[in-house]
Design a protein around this motif. Structure first.
Motif, PDB file in Angstrom:
ATOM      1  N   LYS A 209     -10.505  29.844  27.959  1.00  0.00           N
ATOM      2  CA  LYS A 209      -9.576  29.170  27.051  1.00  0.00           C
ATOM      3  C   LYS A 209      -9.898  27.678  26.966  1.00  0.00           C
ATOM      4  O   LYS A 209      -9.815  27.081  25.874  1.00  0.00           O
ATOM      5  CB  LYS A 209      -8.139  29.387  27.528  1.00  0.00           C
ATOM      6  CG  LYS A 209      -7.631  30.805  27.349  1.00  0.00           C
ATOM      7  CD  LYS A 209      -6.182  30.941  27.802  1.00  0.00           C
ATOM      8  CE  LYS A 209      -5.686  32.369  27.609  1.00  0.00           C
ATOM      9  NZ  LYS A 209      -4.273  32.508  28.059  1.00  0.00           N
ATOM     10  N   ARG A 210     -10.262  27.077  28.084  1.00  0.00           N
ATOM     11  CA  ARG A 210     -10.619  25.662  28.070  1.00  0.00           C
ATOM     12  C   ARG A 210     -11.887  25.437  27.238  1.00  0.00           C
ATOM     13  O   ARG A 210     -11.965  24.496  26.438  1.00  0.00           O
ATOM     14  CB  ARG A 210     -10.830  25.183  29.510  1.00  0.00           C
ATOM     15  CG  ARG A 210     -11.392  23.772  29.632  1.00  0.00           C
ATOM     16  CD  ARG A 210     -10.519  22.771  28.930  1.00  0.00           C
ATOM     17  NE  ARG A 210     -11.049  21.417  29.056  1.00  0.00           N
ATOM     18  CZ  ARG A 210     -10.666  20.400  28.298  1.00  0.00           C
ATOM     19  NH1 ARG A 210      -9.747  20.584  27.360  1.00  0.00           N
ATOM     20  NH2 ARG A 210     -11.192  19.206  28.464  1.00  0.00           N
ATOM     21  N   LEU A 215     -14.770  23.972  22.112  1.00  0.00           N
ATOM     22  CA  LEU A 215     -15.568  24.434  20.972  1.00  0.00           C
ATOM     23  C   LEU A 215     -14.853  24.168  19.648  1.00  0.00           C
ATOM     24  O   LEU A 215     -15.484  23.766  18.657  1.00  0.00           O
ATOM     25  CB  LEU A 215     -15.867  25.927  21.115  1.00  0.00           C
ATOM     26  CG  LEU A 215     -16.864  26.346  22.192  1.00  0.00           C
ATOM     27  CD1 LEU A 215     -16.888  27.863  22.324  1.00  0.00           C
ATOM     28  CD2 LEU A 215     -18.256  25.820  21.886  1.00  0.00           C
ATOM     29  N   THR A 216     -13.544  24.390  19.625  1.00  0.00           N
ATOM     30  CA  THR A 216     -12.789  24.140  18.398  1.00  0.00           C
ATOM     31  C   THR A 216     -12.821  22.665  18.025  1.00  0.00           C
ATOM     32  O   THR A 216     -13.023  22.304  16.851  1.00  0.00           O
ATOM     33  CB  THR A 216     -11.341  24.615  18.571  1.00  0.00           C
ATOM     34  OG1 THR A 216     -11.324  26.015  18.867  1.00  0.00           O
ATOM     35  CG2 THR A 216     -10.535  24.363  17.311  1.00  0.00           C
ATOM     36  N   GLY A 217     -12.623  21.796  19.016  1.00  0.00           N
ATOM     37  CA  GLY A 217     -12.680  20.371  18.746  1.00  0.00           C
ATOM     38  C   GLY A 217     -14.053  19.917  18.281  1.00  0.00           C
ATOM     39  O   GLY A 217     -14.177  19.125  17.323  1.00  0.00           O
ATOM     40  N   ASP A 221     -15.278  18.350  14.617  1.00  0.00           N
ATOM     41  CA  ASP A 221     -16.035  17.097  14.511  1.00  0.00           C
ATOM     42  C   ASP A 221     -17.312  17.297  13.698  1.00  0.00           C
ATOM     43  O   ASP A 221     -17.685  16.434  12.889  1.00  0.00           O
ATOM     44  CB  ASP A 221     -16.380  16.573  15.910  1.00  0.00           C
ATOM     45  CG  ASP A 221     -15.146  16.129  16.675  1.00  0.00           C
ATOM     46  OD1 ASP A 221     -14.129  15.799  16.035  1.00  0.00           O
ATOM     47  OD2 ASP A 221     -15.185  16.134  17.922  1.00  0.00           O
ATOM     48  N   VAL A 222     -17.992  18.424  13.923  1.00  0.00           N
ATOM     49  CA  VAL A 222     -19.206  18.709  13.157  1.00  0.00           C
ATOM     50  C   VAL A 222     -18.876  18.891  11.679  1.00  0.00           C
ATOM     51  O   VAL A 222     -19.592  18.384  10.796  1.00  0.00           O
ATOM     52  CB  VAL A 222     -19.910  19.968  13.719  1.00  0.00           C
ATOM     53  CG1 VAL A 222     -21.047  20.412  12.810  1.00  0.00           C
ATOM     54  CG2 VAL A 222     -20.442  19.695  15.117  1.00  0.00           C
ATOM     55  N   LEU A 223     -17.775  19.592  11.382  1.00  0.00           N
ATOM     56  CA  LEU A 223     -17.368  19.796   9.997  1.00  0.00           C
ATOM     57  C   LEU A 223     -17.056  18.466   9.307  1.00  0.00           C
ATOM     58  O   LEU A 223     -17.480  18.223   8.167  1.00  0.00           O
ATOM     59  CB  LEU A 223     -16.150  20.721   9.955  1.00  0.00           C
ATOM     60  CG  LEU A 223     -15.532  20.984   8.569  1.00  0.00           C
ATOM     61  CD1 LEU A 223     -16.544  21.666   7.660  1.00  0.00           C
ATOM     62  CD2 LEU A 223     -14.280  21.836   8.710  1.00  0.00           C
ATOM     63  N   ALA A 224     -16.320  17.598  10.007  1.00  0.00           N
ATOM     64  CA  ALA A 224     -15.990  16.300   9.427  1.00  0.00           C
ATOM     65  C   ALA A 224     -17.237  15.452   9.211  1.00  0.00           C
ATOM     66  O   ALA A 224     -17.355  14.742   8.202  1.00  0.00           O
ATOM     67  CB  ALA A 224     -15.002  15.568  10.329  1.00  0.00           C
ATOM     68  N   ASN A 225     -18.190  15.544  10.131  1.00  0.00           N
ATOM     69  CA  ASN A 225     -19.409  14.750   9.993  1.00  0.00           C
ATOM     70  C   ASN A 225     -20.252  15.222   8.817  1.00  0.00           C
ATOM     71  O   ASN A 225     -20.826  14.406   8.094  1.00  0.00           O
ATOM     72  CB  ASN A 225     -20.200  14.825  11.297  1.00  0.00           C
ATOM     73  CG  ASN A 225     -21.405  13.926  11.301  1.00  0.00           C
ATOM     74  OD1 ASN A 225     -22.505  14.315  10.893  1.00  0.00           O
ATOM     75  ND2 ASN A 225     -21.231  12.688  11.773  1.00  0.00           N
TER      76      ASN A 225
END
Length: 253
Positions: A209-210, A215-217, A221-225
């Protein structure tokens, strides 16, 4: 010689120990041996999954520190991906994001780039989480079924004890101690296999879960970049600001 003969006669007359783990297996026959073998395989598989998954998770968590320190310092994603391990989960996300960006440029319909990239990264993230979760169902199965397998051995042992009592005609301790001892051993073995499997499952699930949160964060970040053409990066990637030097004041005459 007389003393030696007396000691030998005393040893021969002493009652032999007919109780113990191996003696219980001999008395239990095929069912007892099969129960022990099944529980042994379950225990070995549980510890194998525990250690292999722990090393795999620890490797992913160590690789995350590289992302925080050097990956986002690169000018572009294509430059930063070379700093990641070739077979790492983080590189897979970046590679899939870059590939999705290249594929969208070839599309002729009106599908928005954000939707296409978000779906591609979510699919990659789900693949990584599924790979991390492999083996955990076995731990859950062992934790749920091994007590019942031990209970099966217990039931067989009690059944043999009742048969011994019926044949002997009396419930003497020498007739029932072996089968009852076998029954107790099977119960203990079932619990001994189940408890570590349940603890390992909960521990590995919490670590998964951690990792899923990280991975979600990172995927966001990759999507925003990508959608911002490299303009948006996480705040942690900002270069440390140099401390301002104190301005020297002219000395008064």
């Amino acid at each position: 010689m007389l003393i030696v003969d007396i000691l030998a006669a005393a040893g021969a007359a002493a009652p032999q120990n007919k109780f113990g783990f191996m003696e219980a297996l001999k008395q239990g026959g095929f069912i007892a041996v099969a129960t022990v073998v099944i529980l042994g395989i379950m225990s070995f598989g549980s510890f194998y999954i525990l250690f292999t998954k722990w090393f795999e998770q620890s490797k992913i968590l160590r690789q995350y520190s590289v992302i925080r320190t050097s990956f986002w310092r690169a000018p572009t994603l294509r430059d930063g991906v070379s700093k990641l391990d070739r077979n790492s989960a983080w590189r897979q996300l970046v590679d899939d994001g870059i590939q999705a960006e290249d594929q969208h440029a070839k599309m002729t319909d009106s599908l928005e780039a954000h939707d296409w990239l978000h779906g591609s990264l979510a699919r990659s993230e789900s693949t990584i989480n599924a790979r991390l979760a492999s083996g955990l169902p076995f731990l859950a199965t062992v934790g749920a079924t091994s007590p019942f397998i031990g209970l099966f051995g217990t039931v067989v042992g009690i059944y043999r004890a009742l048969i011994a009592i019926g044949i002997a005609g009396s419930a003497s301790i020498d007739k029932v101690a072996g089968p009852v001892g076998e029954a107790l051993i099977m119960t203990a073995l079932g619990l001994l296999v189940a408890v570590p499997a349940v603890l390992a499952y909960n521990y590995l699930q919490a670590r998964n879960k951690r990792i899923a949160e990280l991975l979600t964060g990172f995927s966001n970040d990759v999507l925003a970049n990508i959608t911002s053409k490299g303009a948006v990066k996480p705040a942690l990637a900002a270069a440390p600001v140099a401390a301002a030097k104190p301005v020297a004041t002219p000395a008064k005459p």
